[in-house]
Design a protein around this motif. Sequence first.
Motif, PDB file in Angstrom:
ATOM      1  N   UNK A 145       0.830  -1.586  -0.494  1.00 30.06           N
ATOM      2  CA  UNK A 145      -0.337  -0.422  -0.227  1.00 30.06           C
ATOM      3  C   UNK A 145       1.398   1.322  -0.354  1.00 30.06           C
ATOM      4  N   UNK A 146       0.081   2.294  -0.887  1.00 33.60           N
ATOM      5  CA  UNK A 146       0.967   3.467  -0.537  1.00 33.60           C
ATOM      6  C   UNK A 146       2.062   3.639   0.883  1.00 33.60           C
ATOM      7  N   UNK A 147       3.320   4.063   1.193  1.00 34.09           N
ATOM      8  CA  UNK A 147       3.779   4.385   2.340  1.00 34.09           C
ATOM      9  C   UNK A 147       3.717   2.930   3.159  1.00 34.09           C
ATOM     10  N   UNK A 148       3.773   2.159   2.623  1.00 33.14           N
ATOM     11  CA  UNK A 148       4.283   0.353   3.874  1.00 33.14           C
ATOM     12  C   UNK A 148       3.795  -0.455   2.830  1.00 33.14           C
ATOM     13  N   UNK A 149       2.884  -1.696   3.706  1.00 27.80           N
ATOM     14  CA  UNK A 149       2.177  -3.093   3.761  1.00 27.80           C
ATOM     15  C   UNK A 149       0.967  -2.775   4.596  1.00 27.80           C
ATOM     16  N   UNK A 150       0.423  -3.811   3.799  1.00 27.01           N
ATOM     17  CA  UNK A 150      -1.473  -3.732   4.809  1.00 27.01           C
ATOM     18  C   UNK A 150      -1.029  -4.597   5.628  1.00 27.01           C
ATOM     19  N   UNK A 151      -0.234  -5.305   6.651  1.00 29.81           N
ATOM     20  CA  UNK A 151       0.073  -6.074   7.243  1.00 29.81           C
ATOM     21  C   UNK A 151       1.324  -6.687   7.300  1.00 29.81           C
ATOM     22  N   UNK A 152       1.505  -7.099   8.587  1.00 28.10           N
ATOM     23  CA  UNK A 152       3.359  -7.781   8.549  1.00 28.10           C
ATOM     24  C   UNK A 152       2.528  -9.569   8.932  1.00 28.10           C
ATOM     25  N   UNK A 153       3.946  -9.963   8.987  1.00 24.45           N
ATOM     26  CA  UNK A 153       4.648 -11.150   8.781  1.00 24.45           C
ATOM     27  C   UNK A 153       3.682 -11.985  10.104  1.00 24.45           C
ATOM     28  N   UNK A 154       2.726 -12.714  10.417  1.00 27.38           N
ATOM     29  CA  UNK A 154       2.570 -13.435  11.707  1.00 27.38           C
ATOM     30  C   UNK A 154       3.853 -14.492  11.587  1.00 27.38           C
ATOM     31  N   UNK A 155       3.854 -14.929  13.018  1.00 25.45           N
ATOM     32  CA  UNK A 155       4.469 -15.576  13.779  1.00 25.45           C
ATOM     33  C   UNK A 155       4.514 -16.748  12.731  1.00 25.45           C
ATOM     34  N   UNK A 156       3.226 -17.652  12.971  1.00 21.29           N
ATOM     35  CA  UNK A 156       2.707 -18.769  12.175  1.00 21.29           C
ATOM     36  C   UNK A 156       3.690 -18.759  11.240  1.00 21.29           C
ATOM     37  N   UNK A 157       3.368 -17.952  10.220  1.00 20.89           N
ATOM     38  CA  UNK A 157       3.549 -18.156   9.117  1.00 20.89           C
ATOM     39  C   UNK A 157       4.991 -18.107   8.524  1.00 20.89           C
ATOM     40  N   UNK A 158       5.564 -17.453   9.308  1.00 26.04           N
ATOM     41  CA  UNK A 158       6.975 -17.646   9.279  1.00 26.04           C
ATOM     42  C   UNK A 158       7.776 -18.538   9.329  1.00 26.04           C
ATOM     43  N   UNK A 159       6.631 -18.974  10.655  1.00 24.24           N
ATOM     44  CA  UNK A 159       7.367 -20.628  11.270  1.00 24.24           C
ATOM     45  C   UNK A 159       7.443 -21.710   9.662  1.00 24.24           C
ATOM     46  N   UNK A 160       6.319 -21.689   9.146  1.00 21.08           N
ATOM     47  CA  UNK A 160       6.314 -22.076   7.655  1.00 21.08           C
ATOM     48  C   UNK A 160       6.367 -21.777   6.897  1.00 21.08           C
ATOM     49  N   UNK A 161       7.559 -20.936   6.452  1.00 18.97           N
ATOM     50  CA  UNK A 161       8.014 -20.068   5.778  1.00 18.97           C
ATOM     51  C   UNK A 161       9.925 -21.176   6.036  1.00 18.97           C
ATOM     52  N   UNK A 162       9.890 -20.843   7.486  1.00 13.77           N
ATOM     53  CA  UNK A 162      11.459 -21.919   7.723  1.00 13.77           C
ATOM     54  C   UNK A 162      11.367 -23.259   7.665  1.00 13.77           C
ATOM     55  N   UNK A 163       9.970 -23.858   7.653  1.00 17.49           N
ATOM     56  CA  UNK A 163       9.744 -25.051   7.436  1.00 17.49           C
ATOM     57  C   UNK A 163       9.868 -25.473   6.737  1.00 17.49           C
ATOM     58  N   UNK A 164       9.695 -24.892   4.875  1.00 15.07           N
ATOM     59  CA  UNK A 164       9.632 -25.864   4.097  1.00 15.07           C
ATOM     60  C   UNK A 164      11.008 -25.248   3.371  1.00 15.07           C
ATOM     61  N   UNK A 165      11.320 -24.072   4.053  1.00 17.53           N
ATOM     62  CA  UNK A 165      13.124 -23.430   3.175  1.00 17.53           C
ATOM     63  C   UNK A 165      14.491 -24.954   3.175  1.00 17.53           C
ATOM     64  N   UNK A 166      14.533 -25.460   4.074  1.00 14.90           N
ATOM     65  CA  UNK A 166      15.681 -26.583   3.415  1.00 14.90           C
ATOM     66  C   UNK A 166      14.775 -27.179   1.825  1.00 14.90           C
ATOM     67  N   UNK A 167      13.492 -27.698   1.763  1.00 14.36           N
ATOM     68  CA  UNK A 167      13.825 -28.377   1.311  1.00 14.36           C
ATOM     69  C   UNK A 167      13.608 -27.863   0.342  1.00 14.36           C
ATOM     70  N   UNK A 168      13.305 -26.594   0.126  1.00  8.95           N
ATOM     71  CA  UNK A 168      12.424 -25.666  -0.948  1.00  8.95           C
ATOM     72  C   UNK A 168      15.003 -25.610  -1.775  1.00  8.95           C
ATOM     73  N   UNK A 169      15.337 -25.645  -1.071  1.00  9.46           N
ATOM     74  CA  UNK A 169      16.832 -24.616  -1.312  1.00  9.46           C
ATOM     75  C   UNK A 169      17.359 -26.227  -1.907  1.00  9.46           C
TER      76      UNK A 169
END
Length: 269
Positions: A145-169
């Motif tokens: 959105x102008x000036x930033x973003x609509x929402x912050x990254x949640x803790x659960x979503x961040x954890x999900x991304x970190x969980x999938x990262x090794x397999x993606x790499x």
Amino acid sequence: MSGVTQRWVLDEIVDPYGAKVVVDRAPDGTVREARFDLAGLPRIDALLTGQQVAEVPSLVERLCGVCPAAHHLAGIRALESLAGGVDLPAAAVASRRLLHHASAIASHAVRAVGTDREGAVTLRRFAKAVMTAVGSPGHFPVTAVPGGVASRVGVEDRGRCLELLPAALSAAGRIAERTLPVPGPTDAFRGADVALVDDQGRPDLLGSRLRAVSADGEVLVAAAGTSGWDGLVAESAPGQPAPGPTSSPWDRGGAPTASGRSRNCASGP
């Protein structure tokens, strides 16, 4: 008709919405040029004329079904530039970068299906998780959105991304090992490679400067600011739906040289 093999040759690719690829061949049959003929499609700038400025980002997102994230971010940045530029919070910049890079991964993963189907699925799953984490679970993003973003990254979503990262790499490395040694097209591109870069001239999909390098490696434009882009890129077919962007680079002495074809090295706003 069992036992009969038919061979189909496509001289041109026709799009049902009016776009087609026209192939220009030399007398000996070799391809001299392939170009889009979009005569049946309207110019985008005419569609935007008269629209509310705030609505432009959502309109340009739909210019391309493959890269809506790039257009989404470009539209928002255009609004911010009208206000004289905006200093974004570091977290907002990070979220925008995550959206852009995840969108690129999701798009390129499809191309790897024939090489490594499991790896392609793994990469796309990771990319979609990242896009969801930054607030864009659907095809058309709503993160910035102008000036930033609509929402912050949640803790659960961040954890999900970190969980999938090794397999993606692992999948990305495996696909790279299989595809990079494969020879590329034999026809050399003689135009200029154009990319967005940061203030130090390093490739950056969210960069604010333009860099152009000739086919022989000469730096034609080192790091041009946005205010100078209109003087660097022109339309070879002004007013046409497919205007054919050309560059007007400079030689080492600073004098203008003949315009040449260009291609973008990475999609970015």
